[in-house]
Design an enzyme around this catalytic site. Sequence first.
Site, PDB file in Angstrom:
ATOM      1  N   VAL A  40      40.243  33.449  30.025  1.00  0.00           N
ATOM      2  CA  VAL A  40      40.129  32.020  30.349  1.00  0.00           C
ATOM      3  C   VAL A  40      39.974  31.897  31.862  1.00  0.00           C
ATOM      4  O   VAL A  40      40.773  32.463  32.616  1.00  0.00           O
ATOM      5  CB  VAL A  40      41.379  31.239  29.893  1.00  0.00           C
ATOM      6  CG1 VAL A  40      41.267  29.775  30.296  1.00  0.00           C
ATOM      7  CG2 VAL A  40      41.574  31.339  28.392  1.00  0.00           C
ATOM      8  N   LYS A  65      39.558  29.528  23.138  1.00  0.00           N
ATOM      9  CA  LYS A  65      40.262  29.629  24.421  1.00  0.00           C
ATOM     10  C   LYS A  65      41.583  28.850  24.417  1.00  0.00           C
ATOM     11  O   LYS A  65      42.623  29.360  24.842  1.00  0.00           O
ATOM     12  CB  LYS A  65      39.363  29.127  25.555  1.00  0.00           C
ATOM     13  CG  LYS A  65      38.282  30.148  25.934  1.00  0.00           C
ATOM     14  CD  LYS A  65      37.347  29.587  26.988  1.00  0.00           C
ATOM     15  CE  LYS A  65      36.308  30.620  27.406  1.00  0.00           C
ATOM     16  NZ  LYS A  65      35.122  30.011  28.036  1.00  0.00           N
TER      17      LYS A  65
END
Lengths: 343, 343
Positions: free
Chosen positions: A155, A227
Amino acid sequence: MKTLKLCFIGFGNVGQKVSALLLEKQDWLRETFDTDVIVTGIAGRSKGSLVDPAGLDLRESLSQVQTTGRFDPASPAAFEGTPEEMMAASRADVLVEMSTLSIRDGLPAADYIRYALRRGMHVITANKGPEAWYYKELKELAEQAGRQFLYETIVLDGTPTFNLMTETLHGNTISGITGILNGTSNYVLKLLEEGKSYDEAIKAAQDIGLAEADPSMDIDGWDGAAKICAMANILMDASITPDDVEVESVRSVTAEKLADAKQRGMCIKYICRAEQTEDGVKVSVKPEELPREHAYNSVNGTSAVFTLYTDLAGELTIIQTDPGLLQTAYGIYSDLITLLKRI
Amino acid sequence: MKTLKLCFIGFGNVGQKVSALLLEKQDWLRETFDTDVIVTGIAGRSKGSLVDPAGLDLRESLSQVQTTGRFDPASPAAFEGTPEEMMAASRADVLVEMSTLSIRDGLPAADYIRYALRRGMHVITANKGPEAWYYKELKELAEQAGRQFLYETIVLDGTPTFNLMTETLHGNTISGITGILNGTSNYVLKLLEEGKSYDEAIKAAQDIGLAEADPSMDIDGWDGAAKICAMANILMDASITPDDVEVESVRSVTAEKLADAKQRGMCIKYICRAEQTEDGVKVSVKPEELPREHAYNSVNGTSAVFTLYTDLAGELTIIQTDPGLLQTAYGIYSDLITLLKRI
């Protein structure tokens, strides 16, 4: 001087950039950690594979790929076999897992990680699929094996996300996370607002290398879902998979809706959101309206942002501006440094 | 179970909030670090001082101050003497330095820190003056003594600033820093833009507890200068003092300039800036124009922001939204955790 042996699965853009960074930082790593970091195996897909437990010539291997598109099949290190066989033959201490992602099931990345942890290897991965689908299992596997399982780059690339929590926000509990985590959909929204059609906007995102040939993973929210799912599992102790995420495609946003929002001093952004509720962690990916002077409205192009809502440190927002491949490679390199600090 | 003895200089709002947080987290600290964290000395200014090398009753001491405005002078722990004498008598392992700040020379905070380090104590400080004026000297003193010198809360309270670099951005070099680091001047600018006069804006900042009775340290840039100076010294290896900072008071911004900027889609923010140049690190604090949809334009009230320009992790912006006293206290508490992790 100690030696740390790495093996790579995947040698695409990210693998090559990581190699270049390793070569550049080799001396610094030696001086700082009294450790010689070498690569003893690489499993490419179309580029072939290499193994040498004594250490590959990484500079030469990188040069071959960048010149001819593959490793020299006549090299004494040339290897025929599966990624698992490469891992075994390389006798590496660390798997650096950079295989092609399947967000839909986290495979084959998760299988490579399981295999490596069971063999007593540390794992650094660039893939968000395994953390979105199998985080608890892989974390326990790593703990049982007494090995590190690291994933900082999944991320916001090298921006401290997971390290921010484990290394600096000691003692905090996170009650919520929001973010703009997918560059393609964010870029498309901006172009729509500027009057482009969806097809033009997606084409433009592909032209700058942001969108994949099939952009639906981005546009329909699956990348963002993976994510925010990984973040919720890792940072909020959730036990969810992308199937639990409420997803609304960014295609539901029309030029008219964007113009109307602007008229009212608002903008529309494609927001990933995780919230602690009485019924556990609820996660969504959908278009949301925000004031035009909101920090998130400054996040465009390949930039990304997330906000952590914490009990002690308060509300923190981190913006990563205009990242490139170096920042992805740095995320993996920073995991290597974390590993060297811990072992 | 180990014991870690703290002593406090300063027992104002911050010291009291730190005490409350310590009391709340005492069990967690015991479980996590196998350490009993106790307070053996407090030097207040108007509240009196206390010393008991076996450990004060912190809950009772806090309650006395919150009820009567001072420590009970009849307490067996009541102590007459200077802060240095309190440090010596307390036999503490750690000085938590929260004395009243003089930005102009970093004193007396820097003297307390020198004294503590020379006596072999670790130091956690809430004061930015010492790092702005004497960082290199204090750092070397701490290194020679083999003791920790920690100061996370001096910029953006508990938001990871210095820990962000030392604990997560391993291997990066910082070429520049920008930020909105002073809440009062930022708040005043916003009210000016909304049509208030300077006097009204400063009065409003005082009413919400943001500005001091004498707001010139904020408005004329000295607070921002000390903060960016500390950041440059610590994060960019600069050797500068606030005297080296190019400072322009925020008073140079008029309602007309703000209206004109807005007309052109711009805003004016009071920006602290440090840049690596061929002639060393150049530092300024002055009003600068930015696009209205810039992330910095979303930073208002008590919020603050800084951006790091790094060689590997790229450009990272951290916004702290609406912090309060708990966030300041958390900054000090997070230094305590850093200390417990390191020793």
